[in-house]
Motif scaffolding. Structure first.
Motif, short mmCIF file in Angstrom:
data_model
loop_
_atom_site.label_atom_id
_atom_site.label_comp_id
_atom_site.label_asym_id
_atom_site.label_seq_id
_atom_site.Cartn_x
_atom_site.Cartn_y
_atom_site.Cartn_z
N VAL A 11 0.76 -0.82 -0.05
CA VAL A 11 -0.09 0.23 -0.34
C VAL A 11 0.89 1.27 0.48
N ARG A 13 3.89 1.58 -1.42
CA ARG A 13 4.24 1.73 -1.93
C ARG A 13 3.72 2.81 -3.50
N LEU A 14 1.95 1.20 -3.74
CA LEU A 14 1.14 2.21 -4.75
C LEU A 14 0.66 3.46 -3.89
N GLU A 15 0.85 4.16 -3.08
CA GLU A 15 -0.15 5.09 -2.57
C GLU A 15 1.34 6.45 -2.57
N LYS A 16 2.53 5.80 -2.27
CA LYS A 16 3.68 6.73 -2.92
C LYS A 16 3.60 6.99 -1.24
N HIS A 17 3.62 6.59 -0.14
CA HIS A 17 3.91 7.11 0.88
C HIS A 17 5.41 7.92 0.84
#
Length: 312
Positions: A11, A13-17
């Motif tokens: 999550v 990685r996908l949401e660029k936290h």
């Protein structure tokens, strides 16, 4: 637990936290998911406190190139690896409460580092490359086994807070007095026998803590207008065993400290006369205060004599 960890990292990685919290996960190894493919290119802050990590991956900087803060408090890391030096954007590194025995010289390549915390480890020395950390503001190396401080530490020109409590230091390097930005110095619970006479000369240095150094019996005169912690310092002097020198003014007799009589070799440390006189007046103040005397009158009569002695 593993699937939950993978989901959390995926999550992020996908949401660029920019922040990732992996505290209290009972991790024994650095998660492979963090290092998968391109890693987490947007991550700036990684929290991995209170796990069981023993090492850091060699490709950490390649997979987390924008890391600004890395918190590894309370793990079992023994060595800070060379790879740490490639985290060129790192500003805060917390490795407190680990099992560190070695800090690699490559740590000096962290030119953006501002806060370095290495407390509660097993370090016996730090590499001189620590002096290359020109932006370093906070250095906490308390509760280790240090016998000396890094020889180039005085080159950390931005250093404001230095904490070296509970180590095995016998002396304070005089070059520490050259730190232009140092505001707080804490060296409690060591084996200090003396302090550099220049310590406190800098206007920036306002707080000095040297509590529980039982061999420390005097303070530099520059520290008298600073906030100083010195409880538990010095061994009590047995006045009955020495014949104290003194000088008199009218009805007042001021005894000089026993160090004046005890010093006898070229290796003994001689305290400045001004410092000895001020300590004597301080002792006299409390002595007469307990007896209910009018102390102000006594000190008024004594001060001109003290000033003449110091002048000569």
């Amino acid at each position: 637990m593993a699937s939950e960890l993978c989901k959390t990292i995926s999550v992020a990685r996908l949401e660029k936290h920019k922040n990732l919290f992996l505290n209290y996960r009972n991790l024994h190894h650095f998660p492979l998911e963090l290092l998968k493919d391109e890693g987490l290119q947007y991550l700036e802050r990684l929290y991995m406190k209170r796990n069981s990590l023993t090492t850091l991956p060699e490709n950490l900087a390649q997979k987390l190139p924008n890391l600004v803060e890395l918190y590894l408090h309370s793990n079992n890391i023994v060595v800070v690896p060379e790879a740490i030096g490639s985290l060129v954007k790192l500003q805060c590194l917390d490795l407190s409460d680990n099992a560190l025995e070695i800090v690699c010289p490559e740590i000096g390549r962290l030119r953006a580092l501002r806060h370095l915390r290495l407390a509660n480890n097993q370090l016996q020395f730090l590499p001189p490359e620590v002096g290359d950390l020109k932006e370093l503001q906070t250095l906490d190396i308390s509760t280790n086994r240090l016998l000396t401080l890094p020889e180039r530490l005085h080159l950390c020109l931005s250093l404001q807070y230095l904490t070296v409590d509970r180590n095995r230091l016998w002396c304070v390097p005089r070059h520490l007095c050259q730190l232009p930005s140092l505001n707080e110095l804490s060296m409690a619970g060591n084996r200090l026998a003396f302090l550099p006479l220049d310590l406190g000369r800098s206007r920036e240095l306002q707080y000095v803590y040297v509590d529980n150094n039982i061999h420390l019996k005097g303070l530099p005169s520059y520290l008298y207008n600073k906030v100083v912690g010195c409880s538990g310092c010095g061994a009590p002097i047995q006045v009955s065993e020495v014949k104290l020198l003194s000088f008199s003014s009218g009805q007042l007799t001021v005894f000089l400290p026993a160090e004046v009589k005890a010093i006898g070799t070229e290796n003994d440390r001689v305290l400045p006369l001004q410092e000895l006189a001020m300590r004597s007046l301080h002792h006299t103040y409390h002595t007469f205060l307990k007896g209910g005397q009018q102390l102000v009158l006594w000190l008024t009569a004594a001060l001109p004599s003290v000033c003449r002695h110091l002048t000569y």
